[in-house]
Design a protein around this motif. Structure first.
Motif, short mmCIF file in Angstrom:
data_model
loop_
_atom_site.label_atom_id
_atom_site.label_comp_id
_atom_site.label_asym_id
_atom_site.label_seq_id
_atom_site.Cartn_x
_atom_site.Cartn_y
_atom_site.Cartn_z
N SER A 291 0.61 -1.44 -0.11
CA SER A 291 0.63 0.01 0.21
C SER A 291 0.67 1.26 -0.22
O SER A 291 0.51 2.22 -0.76
N GLY B 107 -3.01 1.33 -7.77
CA GLY B 107 -3.43 0.89 -7.74
C GLY B 107 -4.77 1.65 -6.88
O GLY B 107 -6.08 2.76 -7.54
N THR B 108 -5.29 1.78 -5.36
CA THR B 108 -6.57 3.04 -5.00
C THR B 108 -5.72 4.02 -4.97
O THR B 108 -6.86 5.03 -4.50
N THR C 184 -7.27 -4.41 0.17
CA THR C 184 -5.77 -4.60 -1.37
C THR C 184 -4.57 -6.00 -1.17
O THR C 184 -4.40 -7.03 -2.74
#
Length: 319
Positions: free
Chosen positions: A96, A105-106, A156
């Motif tokens: 992350s 990703g996010t 994730t």
């Protein structure tokens, strides 16, 4: 076998490149100390527990520091708080953290974050009710599975594992923290759950003591995740007997980083890093030998750069 990533050459070069002039000398000051907000995790969850103890130990060892804990959903939310300036320090899973730094990703854009250290290795737990007959990740198709709390790094990891196994669209996803996941499994509301934690995870051990559960093996998935998402994932095994398991259970390991805003004053970053390593023997780390707080591996935070203040501390250790 416990896998620990080697010290990345890029990290070593970055460490050497930070000149002493970049980090001012630490001098006592008569000014009121400024509180530093440390974003952790849910109150009873691993990051929440570890973060409270970390703040206590650091404050105890350096009276110039005043770390204050902010409980959150964990990694993703913590990194967002660093980027917005609403937190100064944060715990986050390495994958992350890499996503936040690179804008993947996010994270739609890159967050202004840096790393103070790689502090311990998380083991990805996939715990299933034995009546659900889950022998592999692919057996989760059609089942009710908690992927972790919304805003956590566990989500994730779980989604990437399900995707690598080709079953993500067929899983009936729930979003619960570790303690809530264990309670939901006990009540029959879900069939399985993912959790990222040191070993042993208290909630998983208590659940295994209370009823028969299966720790599902994930052999070979770390390699697939590295190929698709980067170097954050390593092959590890949960030792035999940890949760009543007869033999070792292969799974996916992801390191936890102590992160910081990239504009955190270098003096503060240096002092936090020094105090944390000074407390290494009293902090509650994973019980797996060699998986926790070692300066030889702490700089392995690629692709996230080390904060100059942390780099100063590691230079003092390496000489």
């Amino acid at each position: 076998m416990i896998a620990r990533p080697p010290i990345a050459r890029r990290s070593l070069l970055a460490l050497a490149a930070v000149g002493t002039a970049a980090v001012p000398a630490v001098r006592p000051t008569g000014h009121m100390k400024r509180p530093l907000i440390l974003a952790t995790g849910l109150t009873g969850a691993p990051y929440g527990i570890f973060g409270r103890r970390l703040a206590h130990e650091i404050n105890l060892r350096d009276p110039s520091l005043d770390l204050r804990v902010r409980h959150t959903e964990a990694s993703i939310r913590n990194l967002q708080l660093l980027g917005s300036g609403d937190a100064d320090l944060a715990l986050a899973l390495g994958d992350s953290a890499a996503d936040a730094f690179e804008g993947h990703g996010t994270f739609d854009t890159s967050e202004r974050v840096s790393a103070l250290a790689r502090i311990y290795l998380n083991y990805t737990h996939l715990v299933a009710d034995t009546q659900a007959a889950v022998a592999t990740v692919t057996d989760l198709a059609g089942l009710r599975v908690s992927l972790g709390a919304t805003g956590s790094g566990t989500v994730t990891v779980a989604r990437r594992i399900l995707s690598a196994a080709g079953v993500e669209p067929r899983v009936r996803s729930h979003y619960l923290g570790l303690d809530d996941s264990a309670r939901a499994l006990r009540r029959g509301e879900i069939d399985a759950f993912f959790a990222s934690s040191g070993v042993p995870a208290r909630a998983v051990r208590e659940l295994a003591d209370d009823r028969r559960v299966a720790l599902v093996p994930m052999a070979g998935l770390a390699r697939k995740l590295r190929e698709e998402h980067g170097s954050a994932y390593v092959d590890v095994s949960v030792p035999a007997g940890t949760y009543g398991n007869a033999g070792e259970v292969p799974t996916v390991g992801v390191a936890t980083f102590l992160m910081a805003r990239d504009d955190l004053p270098a003096e503060a970053a240096y002092r936090v890093t020094r105090a944390m390593f000074g407390a290494r023997l009293t902090l509650p780390g994973p019980e797996v030998p060699g998986a926790y707080l070692d300066e030889r591996y702490a700089i392995g935070t690629d692709p996230v750069p080390l904060h100059p203040g942390a780099a100063r501390y590691f230079r003092s250790v390496y000489g």
